[in-house]
Design an enzyme around this catalytic site. Structure first.
Site, PDB file in Angstrom:
ATOM      1  CB  SER A  17      -0.970  -0.031   1.189  1.00 12.92           C
ATOM      2  OG  SER A  17      -1.911   0.988   1.116  1.00 12.92           O
ATOM      3  CG  ASP A  39      -3.011   3.812  -1.656  1.00 12.69           C
ATOM      4  OD1 ASP A  39      -3.663   3.687  -2.711  1.00 12.69           O
ATOM      5  OD2 ASP A  39      -3.138   3.034  -0.694  1.00 12.69           O
ATOM      6  CG  ASP A  98      -2.908  -0.845  -2.502  1.00 10.49           C
ATOM      7  OD1 ASP A  98      -2.951   0.326  -2.080  1.00 10.49           O
ATOM      8  OD2 ASP A  98      -3.502  -1.785  -1.952  1.00 10.49           O
ATOM      9  CG  ASP A 101      -6.313   0.316  -1.147  1.00 11.66           C
ATOM     10  OD1 ASP A 101      -5.556   1.298  -1.046  1.00 11.66           O
ATOM     11  OD2 ASP A 101      -6.359  -0.589  -0.298  1.00 11.66           O
TER      12      ASP A 101
END
Length: 451
Positions: free
Chosen positions: A104, A244, A246, A248
């Site tokens: 992340s 961010d 990843d 999400d």
């Protein structure tokens, strides 16, 4: 070997703590559990795996895939995709589970494993505990596949295109006339986000979309919103979006350069959805970190706010169990349950853009009736994140600050689920005093937990 799940999967330093060997064991244990849930599956079961752009992600994808293949399950390699793409594909393309290799917003040297069930939901705590026990005890024999039943690897290019097509068709909005600036954090959004937004007609200026394996989240993306703010102001753009690592979660910036965090996004989405009779039970699910002003502003609109512990898994669980369809975190994880099973930064951006286009209002105009309470956050790095919970001195200083704030504010101290940090949140009317209160608590935590 040991593995520990936090609030968002497994996360640790890649190749030293999160080793290929450990990752392979996670893959085997996960495959074993899922395979036993689908014993009568007529076709060979399949898992899908995606990754972010960290230098270690290829290593861990291969290790995890090896463990899964050894259990007689096929693996589709989706490549560089956002975490929500894996959740979407798992549910819609009949995979028995999905795996995302990502840490992340963490720096490049960390990596992680996020696991999804067949419904595209993150695993329950009990399933995570079962995987931990499988690996720790070595007394649960995992029946590997016979030679002729070993799994196959499959390319995932078609699956990735399905996710892109889904997003474009879902929004169905012509974005012509909008100048957008997006910061992809040199991460998982770097290829997909510019593609989707440009195909929908937007004029897109792209920042930090040249991943080299090491520059992910490096002074860019949602944890460094000053970058996108500066670009929006200097170029006179309508909106800025920062993802961010990843993708999400999303942090936005309006035309004035003001931050549009997850709380503000929730307000805009909730107000619109209520007006359109789309907000289930007139309720929004937020966490204990969400601003008190968000709750008060939504209450004025006749919208109830339900709070959960920090972590999108708890938001998703509350939404699923109670039938709510909008929830999120201040950090920018927004869950739109009508469209996705997990937070999706690009989906959230598209929904906000749809509202802007339909109403003809800017982000600043859409959020003008949201009045936030001043907050101050402070992190303390510690060796043991559980050290503070039963410490008398820490409890006393928290109580002392709460008494000084009286009923006009609140104190929240909690351990991070992803990093060795104790997080302190102070909220109150007198913004000048909040930093002093936070430092007062931080000093005691440092003395008690770092000595």
């Amino acid at each position: 070997m040991q593995v520990r799940f936090g609030t968002d999967g497994i996360r640790a330093v890649a190749n030293t703590e999160l080793t290929p060997e450990l990752t392979m064991q996670v893959g085997k244990a996960f495959a074993f559990l899922l395979k036993n849930q689908f014993p009568n599956n007529l076709e060979k079961p399949k898992l899908v795996i995606g990754k972010d752009s960290r230098i270690s992600s290829d290593l861990l994808v291969q290790a995890c895939s090896a463990g899964i293949l050894s259990m007689g399950i096929d693996v589709t390699i989706a490549g560089l995709v956002p975490t929500p793409a894996i959740a979407y594909l798992t549910k819609e393309k009949n995979f028995i589970g999905g795996i995302m290799i990502s840490a992340s917003h963490n720096p490049f040297y960390d990596n992680g494993i996020k696991l999804f069930n067949a419904e595209g939901l993150k695993l329950s705590v009990s399933m995570e505990k079962t995987i931990e026990d499988f690996i720790a005890n070595n007394n649960h024999p995992l029946a590997i596949a016979e030679s002729a039943q070993i799994g196959h690897l499959h390319p995932g290019d078609k699956e990735k295109e399905c996710y892109i097509t889904y997003l474009k068709e879902l929004i169905g909005t012509d974005l012509c006339g909008l100048h957008l600036i997006i910061d992809c954090a040199n991460g998982a959004a770097s290829r997909i986000a510019p593609h989707v937004l440009r195909d929908l007609g937007a004029d897109v200026t792209v920042l930090n979309a040249q991943p080299d394996g090491i520059n992910i989240n490096d002074k860019c993306g949602s944890t460094y919103p000053a970058v996108i703010r500066s670009a929006v102001l200097s170029k006179g753009a309508h909106i800025g979006f920062a993802f961010d690592g990843d993708a999400d979660r999303l942090i936005a910036v309006d035309e004035n350069g003001d931050l549009v965090d997850g709380d503000t996004q929730l307000y805009i989405l909730a107000e619109y959805m209520k007006r359109k009779n789309l907000l289930q039970k007139n309720t929004v699910v937020a966490t204990v970190l969400s601003n008190l002003g968000l709750e008060q502003s939504l209450n004025k609109l006749g919208i109830t706010v339900k709070r959960t512990p920090v972590g999108d898994r708890y938001i998703a669980q509350e939404m699923f169990e109670k039938g709510y369809n909008l929830g999120g975190e201040q950090s920018g994880h927004i869950l739109l349950r009508d469209h996705a099973s997990t937070g999706d930064g690009l989906l959230t951006a598209l929904k906000l853009l749809h509202i802007v286009k339909e109403t003809g209002e800017t982000l600043s105009q859409l959020s003008k009736n949201l009045s936030k309470t001043p907050q101050y956050m402070h992190n303390v790095r510690v060796q043991n994140t559980s050290c503070w919970q039963h410490d008398t001195e820490i409890a006393n200083v928290i109580k002392e600050v709460e008494e000084e704030l009286q009923s006009k504010g609140r104190v929240l101290v909690r351990a991070s689920g992803t990093e060795p940090l104790i997080r302190i949140l102070i909220e109150g009317e007198e913004s000048e005093a909040l930093e002093n209160y936070a430092k007062k608590i931080a000093e005691v935590i440092t003395c008690s937990c770092c000595s």
